[in-house]
Motif scaffolding. Structure first.
Motif, PDB file in Angstrom:
ATOM      1  N   GLY A  12       0.822  -1.206   0.000  1.00  0.00           N
ATOM      2  CA  GLY A  12       0.000   0.000   0.000  1.00  0.00           C
ATOM      3  C   GLY A  12       0.854   1.253   0.000  1.00  0.00           C
ATOM      4  O   GLY A  12       2.062   1.208  -0.233  1.00  0.00           O
ATOM      5  N   HIS A  13       0.207   2.374   0.292  1.00  0.00           N
ATOM      6  CA  HIS A  13       0.893   3.666   0.289  1.00  0.00           C
ATOM      7  C   HIS A  13       1.528   3.927   1.655  1.00  0.00           C
ATOM      8  O   HIS A  13       0.831   4.041   2.661  1.00  0.00           O
ATOM      9  CB  HIS A  13      -0.094   4.781  -0.066  1.00  0.00           C
ATOM     10  N   VAL A  14       2.833   3.995   1.692  1.00  0.00           N
ATOM     11  CA  VAL A  14       3.554   4.313   2.926  1.00  0.00           C
ATOM     12  C   VAL A  14       3.381   5.804   3.180  1.00  0.00           C
ATOM     13  O   VAL A  14       3.737   6.631   2.338  1.00  0.00           O
ATOM     14  CB  VAL A  14       5.046   3.928   2.816  1.00  0.00           C
ATOM     15  N   THR A  15       2.800   6.140   4.344  1.00  0.00           N
ATOM     16  CA  THR A  15       2.545   7.544   4.665  1.00  0.00           C
ATOM     17  C   THR A  15       3.494   8.097   5.709  1.00  0.00           C
ATOM     18  O   THR A  15       3.540   9.306   5.919  1.00  0.00           O
ATOM     19  CB  THR A  15       1.102   7.734   5.186  1.00  0.00           C
ATOM     20  N   SER A  16       4.247   7.214   6.369  1.00  0.00           N
ATOM     21  CA  SER A  16       5.124   7.659   7.441  1.00  0.00           C
ATOM     22  C   SER A  16       6.423   6.857   7.416  1.00  0.00           C
ATOM     23  O   SER A  16       6.402   5.632   7.283  1.00  0.00           O
ATOM     24  CB  SER A  16       4.417   7.463   8.783  1.00  0.00           C
ATOM     25  N   VAL A  17       7.529   7.577   7.531  1.00  0.00           N
ATOM     26  CA  VAL A  17       8.855   6.957   7.545  1.00  0.00           C
ATOM     27  C   VAL A  17       9.611   7.499   8.754  1.00  0.00           C
ATOM     28  O   VAL A  17       9.673   8.712   8.949  1.00  0.00           O
ATOM     29  CB  VAL A  17       9.631   7.280   6.249  1.00  0.00           C
ATOM     30  N   THR A  18      10.158   6.593   9.559  1.00  0.00           N
ATOM     31  CA  THR A  18      10.950   7.001  10.720  1.00  0.00           C
ATOM     32  C   THR A  18      12.374   6.491  10.545  1.00  0.00           C
ATOM     33  O   THR A  18      12.586   5.305  10.267  1.00  0.00           O
ATOM     34  CB  THR A  18      10.354   6.438  12.027  1.00  0.00           C
ATOM     35  N   VAL A  19      13.317   7.407  10.691  1.00  0.00           N
ATOM     36  CA  VAL A  19      14.736   7.069  10.599  1.00  0.00           C
ATOM     37  C   VAL A  19      15.414   7.476  11.901  1.00  0.00           C
ATOM     38  O   VAL A  19      14.867   8.260  12.680  1.00  0.00           O
ATOM     39  CB  VAL A  19      15.430   7.765   9.404  1.00  0.00           C
ATOM     40  N   THR A  69      18.058   1.239  11.300  1.00  0.00           N
ATOM     41  CA  THR A  69      16.782   0.773  10.759  1.00  0.00           C
ATOM     42  C   THR A  69      15.979   1.956  10.242  1.00  0.00           C
ATOM     43  O   THR A  69      16.214   3.103  10.614  1.00  0.00           O
ATOM     44  CB  THR A  69      15.925   0.030  11.806  1.00  0.00           C
ATOM     45  N   VAL A  70      15.052   1.638   9.364  1.00  0.00           N
ATOM     46  CA  VAL A  70      14.061   2.596   8.905  1.00  0.00           C
ATOM     47  C   VAL A  70      12.710   1.904   9.088  1.00  0.00           C
ATOM     48  O   VAL A  70      12.586   0.705   8.830  1.00  0.00           O
ATOM     49  CB  VAL A  70      14.314   3.029   7.434  1.00  0.00           C
ATOM     50  N   VAL A  71      11.727   2.659   9.589  1.00  0.00           N
ATOM     51  CA  VAL A  71      10.402   2.108   9.846  1.00  0.00           C
ATOM     52  C   VAL A  71       9.423   2.730   8.853  1.00  0.00           C
ATOM     53  O   VAL A  71       9.349   3.955   8.728  1.00  0.00           O
ATOM     54  CB  VAL A  71       9.940   2.396  11.291  1.00  0.00           C
ATOM     55  N   LEU A  72       8.697   1.877   8.152  1.00  0.00           N
ATOM     56  CA  LEU A  72       7.723   2.309   7.149  1.00  0.00           C
ATOM     57  C   LEU A  72       6.330   1.945   7.639  1.00  0.00           C
ATOM     58  O   LEU A  72       6.100   0.807   8.045  1.00  0.00           O
ATOM     59  CB  LEU A  72       7.995   1.620   5.818  1.00  0.00           C
ATOM     60  N   LEU A  73       5.404   2.912   7.596  1.00  0.00           N
ATOM     61  CA  LEU A  73       4.027   2.663   8.022  1.00  0.00           C
ATOM     62  C   LEU A  73       3.072   2.947   6.876  1.00  0.00           C
ATOM     63  O   LEU A  73       3.161   3.995   6.224  1.00  0.00           O
ATOM     64  CB  LEU A  73       3.651   3.561   9.201  1.00  0.00           C
ATOM     65  N   ALA A  74       2.151   2.011   6.664  1.00  0.00           N
ATOM     66  CA  ALA A  74       1.094   2.171   5.664  1.00  0.00           C
ATOM     67  C   ALA A  74      -0.233   1.910   6.376  1.00  0.00           C
ATOM     68  O   ALA A  74      -0.478   0.783   6.808  1.00  0.00           O
ATOM     69  CB  ALA A  74       1.279   1.197   4.507  1.00  0.00           C
ATOM     70  N   PRO A  75      -1.068   2.936   6.541  1.00  0.00           N
ATOM     71  CA  PRO A  75      -2.325   2.755   7.272  1.00  0.00           C
ATOM     72  C   PRO A  75      -3.161   1.608   6.709  1.00  0.00           C
ATOM     73  O   PRO A  75      -3.350   1.489   5.512  1.00  0.00           O
ATOM     74  CB  PRO A  75      -3.047   4.092   7.090  1.00  0.00           C
ATOM     75  N   GLY A  76      -3.619   0.759   7.620  1.00  0.00           N
ATOM     76  CA  GLY A  76      -4.445  -0.367   7.219  1.00  0.00           C
ATOM     77  C   GLY A  76      -3.687  -1.522   6.592  1.00  0.00           C
ATOM     78  O   GLY A  76      -4.258  -2.565   6.307  1.00  0.00           O
TER      79      GLY A  76
END
Length: 132
Positions: free
Chosen positions: A56-63, A95-102
């Protein structure tokens, strides 16, 4: 006498990404990404465009803020807004954290850009292995 010209360089460098096989069980690391620099604005668009569509669409990235230089709080990638976060936790500096709602959360090991290919290959293979 003719000389052979070297093949042209690709206009977009190949994305250096290895993902673990999908399984029903959560994993501490979902794969590995080997960026060419620590310039998040330059590197992130190719990473996000190379992810599986099923993510899906990754809306948030944490580095990690100690590893990656400051970046704006958001950027436009493929006409979609992505929020950028910098964490200062010492527990996951690479690490990098990728979040995709749902859809989910994915944690990728970041292989430092200056790592040699000989050193990067086993790191990436281990991060993408289905053995835990």
């Amino acid at each position: 006498m003719t000389t052979a010209l070297p093949p042209p360089l690709p206009s977009h460098p190949v994305l250096r990404l290895r993902l673990a096989p999908r399984s029903g069980m959560p994993r501490p690391i979902d794969g590995a990404w080997w960026p060419r620099s620590y310039d998040l604005l330059a590197e992130l668009p190719s990473l996000l465009s190379g992810l599986p569509r099923t993510w899906g669409h990754v809306t948030s990235v944490t580095v990690n803020g100690a590893t990656w230089p400051a970046a704006p709080g958001r950027m436009l990638v493929s006409n979609q807004v992505v929020r950028l976060h910098r964490a200062l936790a010492a527990s996951a500096p690479h690490t990098v954290v990728l979040l995709a709602p749902g859809r989910g959360r994915w944690d990728l090991l970041v292989v430092p850009p200056d790592t040699t290919e000989e050193a990067a290959a086993p790191l990436m293979a281990a991060a993408a292995s289905d053995l835990e």
